[in-house]
Enzyme design. Structure first.
Site, PDB file in Angstrom:
ATOM      1  N   GLU A 363       0.830  -1.219   0.000  1.00  9.81           N
ATOM      2  CA  GLU A 363       0.000   0.000   0.000  1.00  9.81           C
ATOM      3  C   GLU A 363       0.866   1.272   0.000  1.00  9.81           C
ATOM      4  O   GLU A 363       0.523   2.299   0.589  1.00  9.81           O
ATOM      5  CB  GLU A 363      -1.023  -0.036   1.140  1.00  9.81           C
TER       6      GLU A 363
HETATM    7  N1  COS Z   1      -6.100  11.651  -4.096  1.00  7.69           N
HETATM    8  C1  COS Z   1      -6.613  12.022  -5.272  1.00  7.69           C
HETATM    9  N2  COS Z   1      -5.899  12.157  -6.383  1.00  7.69           N
HETATM   10  C2  COS Z   1      -4.573  11.928  -6.294  1.00  7.69           C
HETATM   11  C3  COS Z   1      -3.952  11.555  -5.095  1.00  7.69           C
HETATM   12  C4  COS Z   1      -4.787  11.418  -3.967  1.00  7.69           C
HETATM   13  N3  COS Z   1      -4.297  11.038  -2.781  1.00  7.69           N
HETATM   14  N4  COS Z   1      -2.632  11.394  -5.321  1.00  7.69           N
HETATM   15  C5  COS Z   1      -2.431  11.663  -6.612  1.00  7.69           C
HETATM   16  N5  COS Z   1      -3.612  11.992  -7.195  1.00  7.69           N
HETATM   17  C6  COS Z   1      -3.852  12.386  -8.561  1.00  7.69           C
HETATM   18  C7  COS Z   1      -3.126  13.677  -8.902  1.00  7.69           C
HETATM   19  O1  COS Z   1      -3.890  14.806  -8.557  1.00  7.69           O
HETATM   20  C8  COS Z   1      -2.957  13.534 -10.386  1.00  7.69           C
HETATM   21  O2  COS Z   1      -4.158  13.844 -11.054  1.00  7.69           O
HETATM   22  P1  COS Z   1      -4.280  15.080 -12.089  1.00  7.69           P
HETATM   23  O3  COS Z   1      -3.095  14.970 -13.020  1.00  7.69           O
HETATM   24  O4  COS Z   1      -5.576  14.832 -12.728  1.00  7.69           O
HETATM   25  O5  COS Z   1      -4.224  16.306 -11.237  1.00  7.69           O
HETATM   26  C9  COS Z   1      -2.771  12.047 -10.586  1.00  7.69           C
HETATM   27  O6  COS Z   1      -3.302  11.407  -9.429  1.00  7.69           O
HETATM   28  C10 COS Z   1      -1.322  11.656 -10.729  1.00  7.69           C
HETATM   29  O7  COS Z   1      -0.631  12.180  -9.643  1.00  7.69           O
HETATM   30  P2  COS Z   1       0.937  12.415  -9.670  1.00  7.69           P
HETATM   31  O8  COS Z   1       1.312  13.219 -10.881  1.00  7.69           O
HETATM   32  O9  COS Z   1       1.330  12.917  -8.338  1.00  7.69           O
HETATM   33  O10 COS Z   1       1.404  10.920  -9.922  1.00  7.69           O
HETATM   34  P3  COS Z   1       2.808  10.220  -9.793  1.00  7.69           P
HETATM   35  O11 COS Z   1       2.947   9.297 -10.922  1.00  7.69           O
HETATM   36  O12 COS Z   1       3.887  11.225  -9.547  1.00  7.69           O
HETATM   37  O13 COS Z   1       2.619   9.293  -8.490  1.00  7.69           O
HETATM   38  C11 COS Z   1       2.245   8.589  -6.272  1.00  7.69           C
HETATM   39  C12 COS Z   1       2.007   9.655  -7.335  1.00  7.69           C
HETATM   40  C13 COS Z   1       3.701   8.246  -6.128  1.00  7.69           C
HETATM   41  C14 COS Z   1       1.743   9.195  -4.964  1.00  7.69           C
HETATM   42  C15 COS Z   1       1.379   7.363  -6.621  1.00  7.69           C
HETATM   43  O14 COS Z   1       1.793   6.785  -7.826  1.00  7.69           O
HETATM   44  C16 COS Z   1       1.398   6.292  -5.554  1.00  7.69           C
HETATM   45  O15 COS Z   1       0.756   6.427  -4.496  1.00  7.69           O
HETATM   46  N6  COS Z   1       2.096   5.172  -5.832  1.00  7.69           N
HETATM   47  C17 COS Z   1       2.102   4.035  -4.947  1.00  7.69           C
HETATM   48  C18 COS Z   1       1.008   3.122  -5.306  1.00  7.69           C
HETATM   49  C19 COS Z   1       0.857   2.046  -4.306  1.00  7.69           C
HETATM   50  O16 COS Z   1       0.532   2.308  -3.151  1.00  7.69           O
HETATM   51  N7  COS Z   1       1.073   0.796  -4.746  1.00  7.69           N
HETATM   52  C20 COS Z   1       0.871  -0.320  -3.931  1.00  7.69           C
HETATM   53  C21 COS Z   1      -0.294  -1.044  -4.497  1.00  7.69           C
HETATM   54  S1  COS Z   1      -1.416  -1.639  -3.348  1.00  7.69           S
HETATM   55  S2  COS Z   1      -0.438  -3.057  -2.403  1.00  7.69           S
END
Ligand code: COS
Length: 380
Positions: A363
């Site tokens: 997560e």
């Molecule tokens: N709530 C709502 N929207 C979100 C958000 C949140 N908490 N976090 C990111 N977003 C949205 C952003 O606003 C963006 O949307 P818009 O371009 O429409 O504005 C979009 O998602 C992409 O966000 P961002 O550009 O920040 O994406 P990145 O590729 O840089 O990645 C992270 C962001 C690293 C935070 C994300 O990829 C992540 O959480 N990765 C881990 C995933 C994970 O937990 N994997 C395990 C799987 S479950 S075991």
């Protein structure tokens, strides 16, 4: 500001503690050893209301707050983190996601079964090449009019063998990047839906983790969650809540290992006195206590933010990051305090140390939490 728990919170915490002692403790070493899913125990957890704690009672849930969920997660995780991950996924990623973003028909059809524990949910986001970089989904969902055809492979899916309802994340419009991703409710058992072989893991070995192979899986259009392209936001939103559950799991592993260490250090003697009377051990216990208390405050703050409808992306990332890091540290020190006994299975702490590792990974890894935290503070 009131740091006291309400009577209801204490009742829920004690019910989870009693259940864990009575129903989870006795077979936990064997289940870990044999990679055996706690089927009967999860069924009982459903009957007691632990599988849909925060869901509105009109859909069969417990109608409780997130603080109650954190308290119960900590107690269950003190004894059996394999059982608590099943609970966490069903509560945070599946039930909460459906209740918040599902249609009334989806709630009536799926949430009512999931909240009571009659069905079990699994969340299929990760892929062989899309873990931390979750936008790089290769699984596709092609729009065929009144249904979608899903093709792809999902990896490391918890509950995959036992779950009957899956939320699958897939790309419908790759040209739109993350804005072309959708989330679908997929029932197990349909044509083309294959659960891959079991993963043999270092920790949480009682939980079942598998890959999913999806070949032309037909999903009715009404099973898409939210508007077309909402899937990535959906995944991020449910993961923010999921991280509170995993933070509480890490907290439970740490506090469980600490309680065992405290007890052991008062009984075990070396150099003519209980080892707790040696400063080397007493200082370890002091450090454990402080870190656990700090992690508990972060977990409670994130839960409170969620209950107050504040944005909890930052507080859940901080809680998960810190609780996971200290869980790894505390459980490792717990093994050290137990010495040779810590290295064998009967004393539980070696399992807790192995289980703690995953809390730094799933997560969202600790490094991903630091991305979320640093972006948030730099944006402000
Ligand atoms: N709530 C709502 N929207 C979100 C958000 C949140 N908490 N976090 C990111 N977003 C949205 C952003 O606003 C963006 O949307 P818009 O371009 O429409 O504005 C979009 O998602 C992409 O966000 P961002 O550009 O920040 O994406 P990145 O590729 O840089 O990645 C992270 C962001 C690293 C935070 C994300 O990829 C992540 O959480 N990765 C881990 C995933 C994970 O937990 N994997 C395990 C799987 S479950 S075991």
């Amino acid at each position: 500001m009131d740091f006291n728990l309400s009577e209801e919170h204490i009742m829920i915490r004690d019910a989870a503690r009693d259940f864990a002692q009575a129903e989870l403790l006795s077979g936990v070493i064997e289940r870990d050893d044999q990679e055996k899913f706690p089927t009967e125990q999860i069924k009982k957890m459903g009957e007691l209301g632990f599988m849909g704690m925060m869901v509105d009672p009109k859909y069969g849930g417990g109608g409780m707050d997130t603080i109650s969920y954190v308290l119960a997660m900590e107690e269950i995780s003190k004894i059996d983190a394999s059982a608590s991950v099943v609970m966490s996924i069903n509560n945070s990623l599946i039930c909460w996601g459906l209740e918040k973003y599902g249609t009334e028909a989806q709630k009536q059809k799926y949430l009512t079964r999931l909240a009571t524990g009659d069905s079990l949910g699994a969340f299929a986001l990760s892929e062989p090449e899309a873990g931390s970089d979750a936008t790089k989904q290769r699984t596709t969902a092609v729009d065929k009019g009144d249904y979608y055809l899903i093709n792809g492979t999902k990896n490391w899916i918890s509950n995959a063998r036992t779950a009957d309802i899956f939320i699958v994340i897939a790309h419908t419009h790759p040209e739109k990047g993350h804005r072309g991703i959708n989330a679908f409710i997929v029932e197990k058992g349909g044509k083309g839906f294959v659960v891959g072989p079991k993963e043999h893991k270092m920790g949480i070995r009682g939980s079942d983790t598998h890959s999913l192979l999806l070949t032309d899986v037909k999903v009715p259009k009404e099973n898409r969650i939210g508007d077309d392209g909402f899937g990535f936001t959906f995944a991020m939103k449910v993961l923010s809540g999921g991280r509170i559950g995993i933070a509480a799991q890490a907290l439970g592993l740490a506090s469980g290992a600490y309680e065992r260490s405290l007890q052991y250090s008062k009984e075990r003697k070396a150099f003519g006195k209980e080892i707790s009377k040696h400063q080397a051990i007493a200082f370890k216990l002091a450090d454990m206590k402080v870190k656990i208390e700090a992690a508990r405050h972060l977990c409670m703050k994130a839960a409170w933010d969620k209950d107050q409808h504040n944005n909890y992306d930052l507080s859940s990332a901080m809680a998960k990051y810190y609780a996971a890091e200290i869980a790894m540290w505390v459980t490792t020190e717990a093994v050290q305090i137990h010495g040779g006994n810590g290295f064998v299975k009967d004393y539980h702490v070696e399992r807790m140390m192995r289980d703690a590792k995953i809390t730094q990974i799933y997560e969202g890894t600790s490094e991903i939490q630091k991305i979320v935290i640093s972006r948030s503070i730099l944006r402000d």
